[in-house]
Structure formats: structure tokens, C-alpha cells
Scaffold this motif. Structure first.
Motif, PDB file in Angstrom:
ATOM      1  N   VAL A  87      47.713  39.656  48.204  1.00 55.41           N
ATOM      2  CA  VAL A  87      46.800  40.653  47.661  1.00 55.41           C
ATOM      3  C   VAL A  87      46.147  41.370  48.832  1.00 55.41           C
ATOM      4  CG1 VAL A  87      44.753  41.056  46.252  1.00 55.41           C
ATOM      5  CG2 VAL A  87      46.328  39.196  45.658  1.00 55.41           C
ATOM      6  N   GLY A  88      46.337  42.690  48.916  1.00 59.87           N
ATOM      7  CA  GLY A  88      45.693  43.498  49.955  1.00 59.87           C
ATOM      8  C   GLY A  88      45.070  44.713  49.319  1.00 59.87           C
ATOM      9  N   SER A 136      39.719  43.822  49.860  1.00 58.37           N
ATOM     10  CA  SER A 136      39.997  43.439  48.479  1.00 58.37           C
ATOM     11  C   SER A 136      40.843  44.500  47.799  1.00 58.37           C
ATOM     12  CB  SER A 136      38.686  43.252  47.718  1.00 58.37           C
ATOM     13  OG  SER A 136      37.967  44.463  47.716  1.00 58.37           O
ATOM     14  N   PHE A 137      41.477  44.088  46.738  1.00 57.45           N
ATOM     15  CA  PHE A 137      42.225  45.019  45.900  1.00 57.45           C
ATOM     16  C   PHE A 137      41.339  45.391  44.718  1.00 57.45           C
ATOM     17  CE2 PHE A 137      44.726  45.942  42.177  1.00 57.45           C
ATOM     18  CZ  PHE A 137      45.639  46.881  42.652  1.00 57.45           C
ATOM     19  N   ARG A 138      41.181  46.702  44.468  1.00 60.71           N
ATOM     20  CA  ARG A 138      40.297  47.145  43.378  1.00 60.71           C
ATOM     21  C   ARG A 138      41.124  47.697  42.209  1.00 60.71           C
ATOM     22  NH1 ARG A 138      34.920  46.555  43.432  1.00 60.71           N
ATOM     23  NH2 ARG A 138      34.385  45.498  45.362  1.00 60.71           N
ATOM     24  N   PHE A 139      40.732  47.294  41.013  1.00 63.83           N
ATOM     25  CA  PHE A 139      41.474  47.734  39.818  1.00 63.83           C
ATOM     26  C   PHE A 139      40.946  49.063  39.295  1.00 63.83           C
ATOM     27  CE2 PHE A 139      42.156  43.158  39.763  1.00 63.83           C
ATOM     28  CZ  PHE A 139      43.514  43.090  39.505  1.00 63.83           C
ATOM     29  N   SER A 140      41.865  49.890  38.825  1.00 66.80           N
ATOM     30  CA  SER A 140      41.477  51.127  38.143  1.00 66.80           C
ATOM     31  C   SER A 140      42.346  51.277  36.905  1.00 66.80           C
ATOM     32  CB  SER A 140      41.697  52.328  39.067  1.00 66.80           C
ATOM     33  OG  SER A 140      43.098  52.584  39.153  1.00 66.80           O
ATOM     34  N   LYS A 141      42.017  52.286  36.119  1.00 67.45           N
ATOM     35  CA  LYS A 141      42.789  52.599  34.918  1.00 67.45           C
ATOM     36  C   LYS A 141      44.267  52.808  35.236  1.00 67.45           C
ATOM     37  CE  LYS A 141      42.595  56.156  31.280  1.00 67.45           C
ATOM     38  NZ  LYS A 141      42.580  55.236  30.144  1.00 67.45           N
ATOM     39  N   ALA A 142      44.545  53.263  36.465  1.00 69.14           N
ATOM     40  CA  ALA A 142      45.925  53.581  36.830  1.00 69.14           C
ATOM     41  C   ALA A 142      46.726  52.351  37.254  1.00 69.14           C
ATOM     42  CB  ALA A 142      45.928  54.612  37.956  1.00 69.14           C
ATOM     43  N   PHE A 143      46.082  51.220  37.296  1.00 68.43           N
ATOM     44  CA  PHE A 143      46.791  49.985  37.691  1.00 68.43           C
ATOM     45  C   PHE A 143      48.030  49.797  36.824  1.00 68.43           C
ATOM     46  CE2 PHE A 143      47.602  45.460  36.940  1.00 68.43           C
ATOM     47  CZ  PHE A 143      47.831  45.040  38.244  1.00 68.43           C
ATOM     48  N   SER A 144      49.115  49.418  37.471  1.00 68.62           N
ATOM     49  CA  SER A 144      50.323  49.169  36.680  1.00 68.62           C
ATOM     50  C   SER A 144      51.147  48.062  37.332  1.00 68.62           C
ATOM     51  CB  SER A 144      51.147  50.445  36.536  1.00 68.62           C
ATOM     52  OG  SER A 144      51.666  50.802  37.801  1.00 68.62           O
ATOM     53  N   PHE A 197      37.869  43.466  41.075  1.00 67.48           N
ATOM     54  CA  PHE A 197      38.672  43.394  42.301  1.00 67.48           C
ATOM     55  C   PHE A 197      39.221  41.986  42.486  1.00 67.48           C
ATOM     56  CE2 PHE A 197      35.910  40.905  45.107  1.00 67.48           C
ATOM     57  CZ  PHE A 197      34.708  40.960  44.428  1.00 67.48           C
ATOM     58  N   ILE A 198      40.160  41.892  43.412  1.00 71.43           N
ATOM     59  CA  ILE A 198      40.629  40.581  43.883  1.00 71.43           C
ATOM     60  C   ILE A 198      40.439  40.560  45.392  1.00 71.43           C
ATOM     61  CG2 ILE A 198      42.600  39.031  44.116  1.00 71.43           C
ATOM     62  CD1 ILE A 198      43.705  40.014  41.569  1.00 71.43           C
ATOM     63  N   PRO A 199      39.775  39.553  45.903  1.00 67.77           N
ATOM     64  CA  PRO A 199      39.628  39.476  47.350  1.00 67.77           C
ATOM     65  C   PRO A 199      41.002  39.305  48.002  1.00 67.77           C
ATOM     66  CG  PRO A 199      38.787  37.473  46.295  1.00 67.77           C
ATOM     67  CD  PRO A 199      39.137  38.417  45.209  1.00 67.77           C
ATOM     68  N   ALA A 200      41.191  39.967  49.133  1.00 66.10           N
ATOM     69  CA  ALA A 200      42.481  39.878  49.812  1.00 66.10           C
ATOM     70  C   ALA A 200      42.802  38.425  50.117  1.00 66.10           C
ATOM     71  CB  ALA A 200      42.446  40.701  51.103  1.00 66.10           C
ATOM     72  N   VAL A 201      44.035  38.058  49.858  1.00 69.40           N
ATOM     73  CA  VAL A 201      44.387  36.641  49.959  1.00 69.40           C
ATOM     74  C   VAL A 201      45.894  36.494  50.076  1.00 69.40           C
ATOM     75  CG1 VAL A 201      44.615  36.267  47.469  1.00 69.40           C
ATOM     76  CG2 VAL A 201      43.824  34.377  48.902  1.00 69.40           C
ATOM     77  N   GLU A 202      46.310  35.455  50.737  1.00 70.36           N
ATOM     78  CA  GLU A 202      47.725  35.093  50.702  1.00 70.36           C
ATOM     79  C   GLU A 202      47.844  33.683  50.166  1.00 70.36           C
ATOM     80  OE1 GLU A 202      49.724  36.934  54.402  1.00 70.36           O
ATOM     81  OE2 GLU A 202      51.166  35.517  53.530  1.00 70.36           O
ATOM     82  N   ILE A 203      48.672  33.533  49.175  1.00 67.53           N
ATOM     83  CA  ILE A 203      48.832  32.214  48.549  1.00 67.53           C
ATOM     84  C   ILE A 203      50.306  31.834  48.532  1.00 67.53           C
ATOM     85  CG2 ILE A 203      48.667  30.988  46.332  1.00 67.53           C
ATOM     86  CD1 ILE A 203      46.061  32.494  45.807  1.00 67.53           C
TER      87      ILE A 203
END
Lengths: 690, 690
Positions: free
Chosen positions: B120-121, B44-52, B154-160
Motif C-alpha cells: 500500500v503506497g 498513506s493511500f487515500r480513498f475517493s469516489k474514483a477508487f476502483s 485511508f490506509i497507512p502505507a505498508v508492506e505485508i
């Protein structure tokens, strides 16, 4: 007249009743602001589908549209499907109807007559006013009078004579820090009208943005608003909408400080070289217009000439606050200019600047208002001093011959309780102003500065507390019983939603978002005892929260008067006075609810990380609720068993726990710690109970 | 690739899963419209304060502002206080960030490429699209993908990989019957964008009002709107706001029928002598433009030339529906005109009129849309047929070579359930159109006619059901499992509030008003099983409710898909299949709640007469809930005791009570009667249980 009982709210009876025999007094009506004179009578007026409204007096568009709105609001509340659609000059008086009598068209201006007289009897309602604006005030009273029983909707027979104590009763909305779009302004104008306020002051420019279209200098809105500004068409629409409700609109263009947005648009007007960019933090910033630069006056005059026309009200606010003069001190040309013009200090320089602006605006037919700081020697006496620093300044200005408006004590953005604002009187009892000086105190304004306020939360920062301020400014000084104010405020708060205000509904949306779509009950329980940190403590240094920070958090859902805390604190007070079992039982109910609440919060927090910041707050509430329960259940024992159970509370540890419960969580604070501490630690506890 | 499991929603697996092994299937993501291809992966992709967020490709204003809005919405939901304020051309790709790649600027026009690809990775997110409009669609998917656990967001890893099935996915808002102000339009544009809709159709004129400013013929908005209209500045603002979200705006000016407002402004254009006044009822009315009068064409051309410029989209809707021709039949001059021009009947006359308008609008670069009825012999083939009467008409038009849009089956004002609309396919399986004919079916539009809809209730009449329609028009035909749709709809409904939609919050305001400020719990319990009367039955004759009637009643708070009824009905179905004890226990819980509810409603009703109209409805719910409980508790017995208890239910009386519970109350109907009847009366019951 067959009077059953009489209340003269303005006079002596009520305020004596309120403060001295609170339990026995007859319930006052749920009116806010409370009218100057209320005489209740026997009987009532009952509403039916045939209810209609007619007018007597000269044709009056503002009255017809206001009365039509009244009719729709009443129909929406009662579901009676009134047959009448509009109130017009042709509307005929009906047997079971409302007749509105006016003598002349009102003008939306300072000191316009807003008085009205209302007679409600079983056969009809008569509303009399000198003009339509007074009639609009009376229609709001009428809507607040509507009650219901199993037979239907009615108004108890009553005679009301009413007029305002102060002619200036304002709400200031800061649309600069966070822009507030049209619908926010409109629904707040509706709220203002409902509580008889009559001035909307728009704080249009600040370091964070310039919020009005200029056709003369488009660089202001184009370069310094990020696209968030009112077009001139929208400003005219606001003024029209306000006018329909008997409300003036006063613009503020803050100069020479708070000027970042000005110098983003016009770097050449700054007192220090640029480039500048819009401010994202909160606080006081350096950018200041250059009063030694003729171009500054040229641009200001061009802009102000345009704005003086756009805003027809004769009052024009130029801000003038919090200019710390750093750029002036550091600029040798400005220093030379001061020497040349014999301006001893920055105050003198600002007064020089102000007087040039004032004299220009006077030519345009405007009277200038400025915040406290503009009051310096040599300031033109025509200026109005808007007091934000304290009542001393207000009275001092009035003594010196200046007209004044009070905002100190009405800063609703600071999240103080309604009671604090309510008791803040522009002309407190015992003030030493002469009659003439007192007349210079026009009234007051509640300012909502928007550093921490978005369109989704602004209503809950303005309402319902502003209704209490509106009452302070409209009702007689003697209407000042806090408990009774809260009782009526709760009702008014509920009714304000009907008008479209979103203070309650948006809290629930925030809570639903925070709980990730799950049941909000445990969060609601917590938020009902928590208040946002007060004063300027929520946003340390003005930089924790930027203009673009999320304002969707627990602190944004929390309100200034946590309702369950208010209830609980009163119960505890009452319990210590009366030792009443029913009171104790309700206290125990609350404590049990809070004790259990953390267990309900934990699964919510586990699936909604944004709630982590209040995990301790929630735990603390449960901990101290358990403490309270321990003492109260001990209390229920008798004799030695009772004392034994009580001693089981480890006082040292309890003190620590209570101390911990005072810490902020998610920038909010629990509001029941003192009351629980009293239950747990006060000596008096041991003598209370069973 | 290390795939854990794969869903190809578009394909075979999911729809088989859904319909055949509903219990075992892996949960699909809470996406709506469901993308064409979804491949879930491990991690999954995890979000943090540094996300941009950064972009790659040509500079693009629409993309920057859309991506900045995405960032703020994500920040508001997660409370992470992202450091990035705006997404700009200068934003640098970050390690743990989102990179958006586009190849060219999109155009807001029919058939623009809206496809996107999302990867999403754990180390980042890449969103690729041909243009910014596709990227906006992908950003909405991304926001729907965000999940949370104890570690954070987070977002689970996925391809759309995703693109729409139909290029025309619209919402029609009728701003004529009840005007809908700017904020309603804007928040609904936000909602449309969230579910990837791309056409806002504004029904601007009708018998009840003319809702747009004309500078050429100001009499339209001045005389025929009661002040409720969009200024041209506002229209431009709507178009700009829609454009930022990749949404087209198509105006409708309904002619020659539905024309009362037109002839209020211009009586001389009517086919019968006036004077006329704006209509307050709902229905079909006589006033019709006179097609034999050259002045009609002069005014229409003047107005349409102006409007063709104001609305830049090449499609232009002229209505054309429900012209019953009564005024034409009665007017000898019109009859003479028909004879002279060899127009055999009113249809031919209307086609004559249409073709003149069409030819004029074509000169202005417009392609004309009209409702079903314009499809007559000789109608210009360039016209688009907007089908409201049935799928047959749609297919027939496509066969004849006309381009078509479907609205039949999507009339959300009729308060049918989401499931009904969801299964309504513009190109159903087994249709016999050729490939070429199929291409002429552009898509569909959900129309919200506003006879019974105000700004306070419109959101709950549009949402969440329109999201199901949006999915029908975007997602592959095979995505059609109703249960799964509802599961996702519930989530999307909650998320739509974040965007400012008011469907849930305003229901609570209505209930608070109805309960006179008391706890709304019993009312909420009742409204959760009641739906407004469907079709055109709520407003008999179109005259019970006028434009100015109160729309603040129980029926206005009720929604088309009563949520508790939906849950309960499914439980009962399940119970009959599985005879499961847990299911039975939940059924009993519901029945107990409803049985007790009337006792809680009574004191509410006693102090709020507006609730009297639902007193019987409330009583009926309790009565039938008690019936259900009686049977189910009998059911819990064994052997002869069981049979005895069951026979204690007087079937004849039960039937009467159930019948009575089908009666409307407050213009709503209980939605659990069939399920309870099944429990109480069906033979199968006796074999179910214990």
C-alpha cells in the motif's frame, strides 16, 4: 358475569373515549390489530411451568405446529420452562391450560373464515374458532395479552370476539430492485402473522432483475438476476412457511412494461432492438414487451403455465403499470399491428395484450390482478384492479364491477408516518358505494418497493408501520385514534423483535458502523429526531442512489416515525393547551439534550468522515434547541424581566435559523423544527408559562 | 525505502515489546489474524469516489466476485459511492486504485497456497498472490487496514507478506442438537472468511436429529429431523457459498454412537430393540448402531455413497466418539459376533466397524476423519485423528503416523475466555515431535456444540472468540500477547457486525425482551460483568435445559468474555502495580456504577418476573461494589484517619459477602469478585493509595 368495566372497541365507547376524553379513559389493552369486541372482566389467568395446550376437534397439522410455536414463544418470553414440547392430537386438556377448539380444517384462500373467540378466566383459557386459521389469529391475540407483575406472568380475564373487516390484508415485497433472501421473507411472514395479515405479494420481476427460477426458460434467472433469485424449491418453502401461518402467496410478473430484465433474457421480445442490460437506477424505463410479436405470447404462456403451477393461489398478478409506450410509438411494425387490429392507442394495445394473457391464465384456473392502469375499456371483468394511484380509481373500478385492492396510501417505502397510513381507509366513512360495490373492495396491501432498501434495512422500512396498516384492514373503521395507535404500536414494535424482525437491532448496527465503533449515543439522539426524506425526494432523478450504492448511511438508520420528535411535538402541543409545568420541564430536558448534542457529535464526525453529511443537520438541531431554551427560560421569569429576556431572542435571526434547520442533511430532515418554531415565534408563547 | 518504523510481527520485536514494555510500544495495526510480516512506512493511500479495482492474470470468477464484495463492503463503510459496480476481466487499472495480480486459479482444497503480498503506497495498492484464494485473504487484510481521519478514509502505507502457519483452520458447527438454518451458516462463513479460516465442518447427525436430506433413504430426514434439515439443494448452496470464500466444507456423520436419530429412522440398525424417539436432553446416550448386522453396512454404504458425492471435499468425518458400548455388552448376538471375529473388546469391535466404513469410503475417494476414540490398534493409517480429549492424544497420534487436527482447547461452547483458547497451541513451544511428525498436525477446529445454542445466540457463542483461535492457527506462534489480542479482538468484533453477524445486536434484543421493553441500561451493566457458567456446569445432568427450553434468558445474553469485568480486572491489577490516581479514579467510577445498579434493577425485575433469577446476583454486585468503595475511600484518607476508616470494613462479614457473590445467579457468575476481594482484603491494599 361480574364485569368490572367494559370496552367494546368496535363500537361506540372507545372511539368516543379516544377522541373526546383522552385523559380519563381506561387504558386499552396493548392489542394490534385491536379486536372487534373486547370485554374485560375481573381476575386473571396466571401462567406456571405446568401450563399446557390441548386441542379439541379434527386432527390438524397447521394447528398443532402453530400452537407449538405459540408455546415456545411464550416460554421464551416468560422463561417458565414449560414441560410440554409439542402440541399434538394426544395433548390432554389441563386444569391451568389453554384449550383450542376448532370445527374443521381451514384453507389458505381468500374469504376463509378467520374469526375466533377467546375466553380467559382464572381457571383456564378457551380459544374457539371455526378453523385452525382463526385459531392462529387468536393465538397471536393471546400472546399480545400476556402481562407481568411481581407475582409472575398473567392474562387479565377477558372475552374477545374477533373477525376481520377486510379479507385481503397484504404486504407486497419488491424482491426485484434489491433482492431479498429467504430469511427476510420468512421473518416478515412471522411479522405478518403476528398482526393477522394474510397475503404476501411478491413483486418478482422488474427492470433491475428477474427473481425466480424458470425450468422452462432458464435464461430468465440465469441471464437476468446476477445470481439473486429464488429457486423453485425456495418458492415452495416460502409457500409452505406462509401456509403454516395462514398466509397466501400471490406472485407478480410485471408486464408489458418494467420489462428490462425480461428483454435481457429475451431481447427478441422487446419492442425495440437491444442489446439490453439490467437497470441500476430507479425510475420508469423504456424496455417493453412487444405485443405484436407472437413469440411474446409463446414465452409468456410457457412461463406462466409453469408459474401458475408453482404458485397454487388462484390469484396471479401481471403488473401492467407505468408502461409509457415509447418503444411502441417508435416501432412501425407495432403501429401497423395496431392499425390492423383497430387498436386506437397504446391503452387499447395494452388491453389487447392483457386480455390475451388473462384469457390464457383463466384457462389455468387463475384470476388476474393488475395495477390501476390495466383498467381500460374492454378489460375483462374478471380482473382485479390493484389501486396505487388513488381512492377515486378504486371506487370507480368497484362501480364498474371490478374487484379491487387498495395500495394507494399504503406505500411504506415513501417513509410517511404510520399515522398517515393508519387513517387511509379503503372504504372511508361517507363513501357512496352501494353494499354490493363495497363488497368488491377486498382490502389493501402495503407495498415495500425496494429501490432504496436492502436486507439489512428492509425490516425498519416495513415495521412497525405495517402493523398500523394491518389494524386498518382488520379492525373496525371506528378504531382510529392516532395517539392510542402509537401507544400500542410502540409495544408491538418491541414484540416484533422477539420474532426475529430486525428493525431496531439493525439500526444500532448501522449507527455503530457510522460511529466507527464508538458510543452511538449522540448519533442515536440525532437519528431519533430525523426522518428520511419522504416521497421520492431522497433519490433525485432516481440516479443518486443506484442498486449498488451504499445503503448504510444515516438516512438508512433513520426511521419514518422519529420517536423523540413524536414525543416532543406532542409535549409542545400539550404545553400550549395546558401550560403545565411538568410538560415544560420535559420540553426543557429535551432541548438541553439536543443543545449539548452537537458538541458530542463533533469528535465522532472527526474520526468518521461518513458522518460529514450530517454535520450541519446536527449543528442546526443544537442551534434551534438553544433558541427554544432561550425563550422557555425567559418564560420562566416574571413581569417585565420575563418580557425583557424574551425580546432578547432576535426574531429575524431566529427565523433564519429555523429556516436553515429545515434543510435536509444526509438525505434526512429534522422533525422538531415546527414545534420549536411555535415555542420561539408564535405570539401565544408570550402568554404561556410560569 | 523511507521507513518510519518497522514491525515484524512474526519475529522478535513485537512479542518482546508486548510482554516487556507494553506502555511504550507503537500500536500495532488492528489486524487479526496478525500477518506473518508487516512493515509500516511513511505516507498513506487515500480513498475517493474514483477508487476502483482491477485484476491482472487469468480470468477468475471467484476473484471477480470476491473483489466485488470487497468493493461493496468498503463502499458501505465509507459511503463514498464508488462508481465501479463489479470487478470483471474488463476492469481497467486506475491511478488511485487497487490492482490484484494472480498467477493461476486456486482450488478449494487442503494445502492450497493461501499466501499473499500487499503493498500500500500513496499512489495505489498492489495485492499479489499465487492464486485467487490468497488474494481473498489479502482483501480481508486490506479491509482491516482501513482507517479514517478528518480528511477521509485511508490506509497507512505498508508492506505485508503473509501466509498461514497451519493449513486446516476450521469452525465446526453442530447443526444436530439445535438446527442452524441457512442464514446462520452463511453469515458464519462470512465471518470465517474475514478471519481467514478455511474449513467449515458440519456436524450433521446426533441423538437429537438427522439434518440432511437423503434421497436414497428419505426416512432419515423425514422421520428423524422434525422438519429441520438441509435439503441437498441447500447443501450445494452452502458449498458454493463457502467455495466463493475459499472455504472447504467437511461433513460429519457420527457413527456408531450418538446414533439415536439414525435408529429413529431405522430401528432395525440399533443394537437393542426400539422403538426410539429423538433425544431432548444433552449427554451421552445408549443407542448405537449394530456392527454385527450386515444391514447396517448396507444402509451406511448407500447413504455414504450419496453423501460422498454431495460433499465434494475428499475429507469425510465419521465421528466415532463417546460410544460407551452398553447396548453391545447387552446383546448376545453382538457378543457372539465378537467371539467369532476374535474381537477382544468393544474398542476392537468399533475398529472393525470403522475399518469397513473407511475402506468403503476410500473406494469413493474419501479420507476418513474421526474423533480421538477411533485411534485404536489396527486403525487404518489413512485416518485423520480429530483430537478432542487432549494434546497428548494429538501428539501420540502424530507419532504413530496419523494425520491430526486439534479441537481440545477450542471448545467455544464451554464459554471459556478468548485468552484460554488463544494460548492453546497445536504445536506448543518445546513440543518433542520430529519435523515429519509436526507436519502431520494439520491445524485445528473450534467446535460449537449446540446443546445450549439457538440461531439467535449462536453468533455470540462463536464470535468474537473464534477470531482469536483463527489467529492462533494462522499467525506465527510468537504472536501471543493476550492484551494486544484483546485490543484487536474488540475491533474485529465490531467489524464482524458489518458482515451480518449478530453477536452484539442479538444480545440487545435478548436484554430488551428480558427488560420487557424498558431501558436495558441496568441489565447491560450487569451482563457486562457476568459470564455464563463455564464447562458443563450450566446444564446439570444435561436435563435442566432440553432442546425446547427457552434460550432467551440472562445467561444467553451473557458472553464468555464479560467486557466490563475484563477492563476492571486489568485496572485493579494496574493499580496494585502503579498506585496510580487516574486508575484509582476509574476503579471508583466502576464501583459507583455497580453500587447504584441494583436500585435500578429492582423496578425492572418487579415488572419482568423472568429476571427474578438474577435478583441476588444483582444485589451481590452492589454489595461488593460498596465494599470496594468503602476501602478505596478510606484509602483516600491520610495517616490515622485512613487506618481508622479502613478498619471499619468488617473483614469477616466482607469475606462472607464476597463468598456469596461467587454464587451463580441465572446460571451466570460475576467476574469481578476476585478483583474486589483483592481491593478489600489483601494486605497490600493498606499500602496502596493516596
Amino acid at each position: 358475569m361480574n364485569l368490572k368495566w367494559i370496552i367494546i372497541a368496535a363500537g361506540i365507547l372507545v372511539c368516543l373515549n379516544f377522541s373526546m376524553v383522552a385523559q380519563q379513559k381506561p387504558q386499552t389493552l396493548l392489542l394490534m390489530p385491536y379486536p372487534a369486541n373486547v370485554v374485560q372482566q375481573e381476575g386473571s389467568f396466571r401462567f406456571s411451568k405446568a401450563f399446557s395446550v390441548a386441542t379439541e376437534g379434527p386432527a390438524n397439522k397447521r394447528l398443532y405446529s402453530g400452537a407449538s410455536r405459540f408455546l415456545r414463544r411464550l416460554d421464551g418470553r416468560t422463561g417458565l420452562f414449560f414441560e410440554q414440547e409439542h402440541v399434538t392430537a394426544e395433548s390432554k386438556p389441563a386444569a391451568q391450560g389453554l384449550l383450542i377448539k376448532t370445527q374443521r380444517a381451514g384453507e389458505v384462500k381468500l374469504e376463509e373464515d378467520e374469526s375466533y373467540r377467546l375466553r380467559v378466566g382464572s381457571s383456564g383459557i378457551v380459544l374457539e374458532a371455526v378453523n385452525d386459521i382463526g385459531a392462529l389469529r387468536g393465538l397471536e391475540t393471546l400472546l399480545q395479552l400476556v402481562q407481568a407483575d411481581e407475582q409472575g406472568y398473567f392474562i387479565p380475564a377477558v372475552e374477545i370476539e374477533d373477525s376481520p373487516r377486510f379479507p385481503w390484508r397484504g404486504l407486497m415485497i419488491d424482491v426485484a430492485r434489491h433482492f431479498q433472501p429467504m430469511e427476510v421473507i420468512k421473518r416478515n411472514l412471522d411479522g405478518m402473522a403476528a398482526v393477522k395479515m394474510n397475503v404476501l405479494h411478491l413483486h418478482l420481476t422488474d427492470d433491475q432483475g428477474f427473481r425466480v427460477e424458470s425450468k422452462v426458460y432458464p435464461q430468465f434467472h440465469e441471464k437476468a438476476s446476477e445470481g439473486d433469485y429464488f429457486t423453485q424449491e425456495q418458492i415452495r418453502e416460502i409457500i409452505r412457511y406462509a401456509d403454516e401461518r395462514g398466509i397466501r402467496v400471490v406472485p407478480e410478473f410485471d408486464v408489458p412494461g418494467h420489462a428490462t430484465s425480461w428483454v435481457v433474457a429475451f431481447p427478441e421480445l422487446a419492442s425495440a432492438p437491444g442489446p439490453y442490460s439490467l437497470e441500476n437506477n430507479a425510475g420508469i424505463f423504456d424496455p417493453t414487451l412487444d405485443p405484436s410479436n407472437e413469440k411474446t405470447y409463446e414465452v409468456l404462456q410457457g412461463l406462466f403455465a409453469e408459474m401458475a403451477e408453482l404458485f397454487p393461489d388462484p390469484y396471479f398478478h401481471i403488473g401492467g403499470d407505468e408502461n409509457e409506450g415509447k418503444q411502441w410509438d417508435a416501432n412501425p411494425e407495432i403501429q401497423a399491428f395496431m392499425k390492423k387490429h383497430k387498436l386506437a392507442d397504446n391503452h387499447a394495445l395494452q388491453t389487447y395484450f392483457n386480455n390475451r394473457i388473462i384469457s390464457f391464465l383463466e384457462q389455468k384456473g387463475k384470476r388476474v390482478i393488475g395495477w390501476d392502469e390495466i383498467l381500460q375499456p374492454n378489460l375483462s371483468k374478471s380482473s382485479v384492479i390493484h389501486s396505487w394511484r388513488g381512492p377515486k380509481g378504486l371506487q370507480e373500478a368497484a362501480r364498474q364491477g371490478y374487484t379491487t385492492i387498495l395500495s394507494n396510501g399504503y406505500y411504506i417505502d415513501l417513509m410517511h408516518r404510520a399515522s398517515d397510513h393508519y387513517l387511509n381507509d379503503p372504504l372511508p366513512k361517507g363513501n357512496t358505494l352501494t353494499e354490493e360495490e363495497r363488497k368488491r373492495v377486498l382490502g389493501g396491501e402495503a407495498p415495500i418497493w425496494s429501490e432504496l432498501v436492502t436486507p439489512a434495512t428492509i425490516d425498519s422500512r416495513i415495521w412497525p408501520r405495517t402493523a398500523a396498516i394491518a389494524e386498518r384492514l382488520w379492525s373496525p373503521r371506528e378504531v382510529n385514534d392516532v395517539e392510542d395507535m402509537y401507544r400500542r404500536l410502540d409495544y408491538i414494535s418491541f414484540r416484533l423483535e422477539e420474532l426475529g424482525l430486525q428493525h431496531k437491532r439493525n439500526q444500532q448496527v448501522l449507527l455503530r458502523n457510522l460511529s466507527n465503533g464508538k458510543s452511538i449515543e449522540p448519533l442515536q439522539t440525532l437519528v431519533d429526531v430525523a426522518e428520511p426524506m419522504k416521497g421520492y425526494t431522497r433519490n433525485p432523478g432516481g440516479t443518486t442512489f443506484k442498486t449498488y450504492s451504499p445503503y448504510t448511511l444515516f438516512a438508512d438508520a433513520a426511521m419514518a416515525d422519529a420517536p423523540a420528535a413524536r414525543r416532543f411535538n406532542r409535549l409542545v402541543e400539550q404545553y400550549f393547551q395546558t401550560k403545565d409545568e411538568a410538560t415544560k420541564a420535559e420540553i426543557i430536558q429535551w432541548l438541553e439534550k439536543w443543545k449539548e448534542n452537537h458538541a458530542l457529535m463533533l469528535p465522532l464526525i472527526a474520526q468518521s468522515p461518513v458522518l460529514k453529511s450530517i454535520e450541519e443537520l446536527s449543528a442546526n438541531l443544537s442551534t434551534i434547541a438553544a433558541l427554544g431554551l432561550q425563550v422557555l427560560s425567559a418564560d420562566a421569569g416574571v413581569g417585565s424581566a420575563k418580557k425583557k429576556a424574551q425580546s432578547a431572542v432576535d426574531k429575524k435571526r431566529a427565523k433564519e435559523q429555523l429556516q436553515k434547520a429545515r434543510e435536509q442533511g444526509g438525505r434526512t430532515e429534522l422533525q422538531v423544527v415546527d414545534a420549536i418554531e411555535k415555542l420561539v415565534l408564535k405570539d401565544s408563547t408570550s402568554s404561556v408559562g410560569g
